[in-house]
Design a protein around this motif. Sequence first.
Motif, PDB file in Angstrom:
ATOM      1  N   LEU A 188       0.962  -1.111   0.160  1.00  0.00           N
ATOM      2  CA  LEU A 188       0.299   0.238  -0.165  1.00  0.00           C
ATOM      3  C   LEU A 188       0.578   1.194  -0.249  1.00  0.00           C
ATOM      4  CD1 LEU A 188      -2.987  -1.179   2.693  1.00  0.00           C
ATOM      5  CD2 LEU A 188      -2.928  -0.660   0.007  1.00  0.00           C
ATOM      6  N   ARG A 189       1.786   1.480   0.843  1.00  0.00           N
ATOM      7  CA  ARG A 189       2.872   2.654   0.873  1.00  0.00           C
ATOM      8  C   ARG A 189       3.724   2.901  -0.722  1.00  0.00           C
ATOM      9  NH1 ARG A 189       5.451   0.644   4.401  1.00  0.00           N
ATOM     10  NH2 ARG A 189       7.326   0.135   3.765  1.00  0.00           N
ATOM     11  N   LEU A 190       3.864   1.613  -0.852  1.00  0.00           N
ATOM     12  CA  LEU A 190       4.488   1.592  -1.831  1.00  0.00           C
ATOM     13  C   LEU A 190       4.404   1.813  -3.948  1.00  0.00           C
ATOM     14  CD1 LEU A 190       7.246  -0.609  -1.380  1.00  0.00           C
ATOM     15  CD2 LEU A 190       7.923   1.639  -1.415  1.00  0.00           C
ATOM     16  N   TYR A 191       3.247   1.281  -3.617  1.00  0.00           N
ATOM     17  CA  TYR A 191       1.916   1.170  -4.409  1.00  0.00           C
ATOM     18  C   TYR A 191       0.728   1.766  -5.070  1.00  0.00           C
ATOM     19  CZ  TYR A 191       5.509  -2.323  -7.589  1.00  0.00           C
ATOM     20  OH  TYR A 191       6.792  -3.132  -7.534  1.00  0.00           O
ATOM     21  N   SER A 192      -0.450   2.518  -4.015  1.00  0.00           N
ATOM     22  CA  SER A 192      -1.270   3.620  -3.980  1.00  0.00           C
ATOM     23  C   SER A 192      -0.726   4.665  -4.682  1.00  0.00           C
ATOM     24  CB  SER A 192      -1.776   3.002  -2.659  1.00  0.00           C
ATOM     25  OG  SER A 192      -2.711   4.083  -2.710  1.00  0.00           O
ATOM     26  N   PRO A 193       0.153   5.296  -4.183  1.00  0.00           N
ATOM     27  CA  PRO A 193       0.608   6.205  -4.681  1.00  0.00           C
ATOM     28  C   PRO A 193       0.987   6.676  -5.847  1.00  0.00           C
ATOM     29  CG  PRO A 193       1.759   5.634  -2.148  1.00  0.00           C
ATOM     30  CD  PRO A 193       0.791   4.862  -2.329  1.00  0.00           C
ATOM     31  N   LYS A 194       1.690   5.446  -6.385  1.00  0.00           N
ATOM     32  CA  LYS A 194       2.309   4.911  -7.429  1.00  0.00           C
ATOM     33  C   LYS A 194       1.380   5.462  -8.381  1.00  0.00           C
ATOM     34  CE  LYS A 194       5.700   2.978 -10.229  1.00  0.00           C
ATOM     35  NZ  LYS A 194       6.681   1.781 -10.047  1.00  0.00           N
ATOM     36  N   ALA A 195       0.089   4.275  -8.301  1.00  0.00           N
ATOM     37  CA  ALA A 195      -1.284   4.391  -8.857  1.00  0.00           C
ATOM     38  C   ALA A 195      -1.662   5.673  -9.123  1.00  0.00           C
ATOM     39  CB  ALA A 195      -1.697   3.635  -8.199  1.00  0.00           C
ATOM     40  N   GLN A 196      -1.535   6.514  -7.959  1.00  0.00           N
ATOM     41  CA  GLN A 196      -2.247   7.417  -7.698  1.00  0.00           C
ATOM     42  C   GLN A 196      -1.598   9.206  -8.785  1.00  0.00           C
ATOM     43  OE1 GLN A 196      -5.619   8.204  -6.862  1.00  0.00           O
ATOM     44  NE2 GLN A 196      -4.779  10.510  -8.242  1.00  0.00           N
ATOM     45  N   LYS A 197      -0.036   8.417  -8.690  1.00  0.00           N
ATOM     46  CA  LYS A 197       0.488   8.916  -9.286  1.00  0.00           C
ATOM     47  C   LYS A 197       0.053   9.400 -10.586  1.00  0.00           C
ATOM     48  CE  LYS A 197       5.990  11.080  -9.858  1.00  0.00           C
ATOM     49  NZ  LYS A 197       6.947  10.956  -9.336  1.00  0.00           N
ATOM     50  N   ILE A 198       0.826   8.386 -11.195  1.00  0.00           N
ATOM     51  CA  ILE A 198       0.507   8.066 -12.789  1.00  0.00           C
ATOM     52  C   ILE A 198      -0.689   8.692 -14.054  1.00  0.00           C
ATOM     53  CG2 ILE A 198       0.020   6.059 -14.104  1.00  0.00           C
ATOM     54  CD1 ILE A 198       1.350   4.349 -13.036  1.00  0.00           C
ATOM     55  N   ALA A 199      -1.941   9.100 -12.728  1.00  0.00           N
ATOM     56  CA  ALA A 199      -3.285   9.109 -13.293  1.00  0.00           C
ATOM     57  C   ALA A 199      -3.379  10.700 -13.118  1.00  0.00           C
ATOM     58  CB  ALA A 199      -3.834   8.730 -12.031  1.00  0.00           C
ATOM     59  N   ASP A 200      -2.683  11.068 -11.695  1.00  0.00           N
ATOM     60  CA  ASP A 200      -2.885  12.953 -11.713  1.00  0.00           C
ATOM     61  C   ASP A 200      -1.941  13.170 -12.664  1.00  0.00           C
ATOM     62  OD1 ASP A 200      -4.677  12.331  -9.608  1.00  0.00           O
ATOM     63  OD2 ASP A 200      -2.655  12.244  -7.503  1.00  0.00           O
ATOM     64  N   GLU A 201      -1.206  12.544 -13.259  1.00  0.00           N
ATOM     65  CA  GLU A 201       0.268  12.999 -13.890  1.00  0.00           C
ATOM     66  C   GLU A 201      -0.009  12.721 -15.491  1.00  0.00           C
ATOM     67  OE1 GLU A 201       4.358  11.701 -13.744  1.00  0.00           O
ATOM     68  OE2 GLU A 201       4.765  12.478 -12.145  1.00  0.00           O
ATOM     69  N   ILE A 202      -0.892  12.193 -15.982  1.00  0.00           N
ATOM     70  CA  ILE A 202      -1.696  12.015 -17.184  1.00  0.00           C
ATOM     71  C   ILE A 202      -3.222  13.565 -17.142  1.00  0.00           C
ATOM     72  CG2 ILE A 202      -3.341  10.368 -18.706  1.00  0.00           C
ATOM     73  CD1 ILE A 202      -1.705   8.376 -17.857  1.00  0.00           C
ATOM     74  N   ALA A 203      -4.034  13.069 -15.825  1.00  0.00           N
ATOM     75  CA  ALA A 203      -4.963  13.928 -15.485  1.00  0.00           C
ATOM     76  C   ALA A 203      -4.476  15.703 -15.799  1.00  0.00           C
ATOM     77  CB  ALA A 203      -5.561  13.941 -14.767  1.00  0.00           C
ATOM     78  N   GLY A 204      -2.922  15.654 -15.687  1.00  0.00           N
ATOM     79  CA  GLY A 204      -2.375  17.386 -15.775  1.00  0.00           C
ATOM     80  C   GLY A 204      -2.487  17.187 -16.817  1.00  0.00           C
TER      81      GLY A 204
END
Length: 207
Positions: A188-204
């Motif tokens: 959770l600590r490693l991959y939940s933020p990583k998945a969110q970052k992928i989505a956020d960077e693309i959405a941005g």
Amino acid sequence: MSGKLVEKSCVEFAEALASKMPTPGGGGAAALCGALGTALCSMVGNFTTGRKKYAAVEEDIKVILSKAEKIRQRLLELADEDAAAFEPLAKAYSIPKEDPKREEILERATLDACRAPLEMMHYSCMAVGLLDEMREKGSVMLMSDVACGALFCKAALESAAVNVFVNTKTLRNRERAAELESDADDMLRLYSPKAQKIADEIAGGLR
């Protein structure tokens, strides 16, 4: 519920999920969610291969597709394995408390019930890694699908974790419970933020 979950239509699965039946439940839904997120990764890869613009990463994309296929299939299998683990756990809880074997049987069934959701987490993490690579190498026209895939896998990861913790909470062997919880927490600590970052960077980049 009769029949394998993976063989049901979307309508049938949703109906089974909404019914007054214990399976499929949150675990099965988590597995399906992860499989759908992984499928989106494959879709982007399949649209990327064969295009001259992406010839330099053609072989990399093929490797991603091969890995994603295995992950998607395994996650679907885990939906059924999660459901199969519920029945012996339910039976264990129904054993009379005065039965001297009750605690041993319940402990074993609870441990078994932890396996499928924990494995779902592992495969969801692997899918997030593939989606991250697809974000770098896949067709720019389908980055929104990569973002959706990342969010699906994040939801699968976090939902499966809940199904781990609800079982470890009742384990008598607290050392084993701590090991399982630590494994889940690390993912959770490693991959939940990583998945969110992928989505956020693309959405941005879409705004």
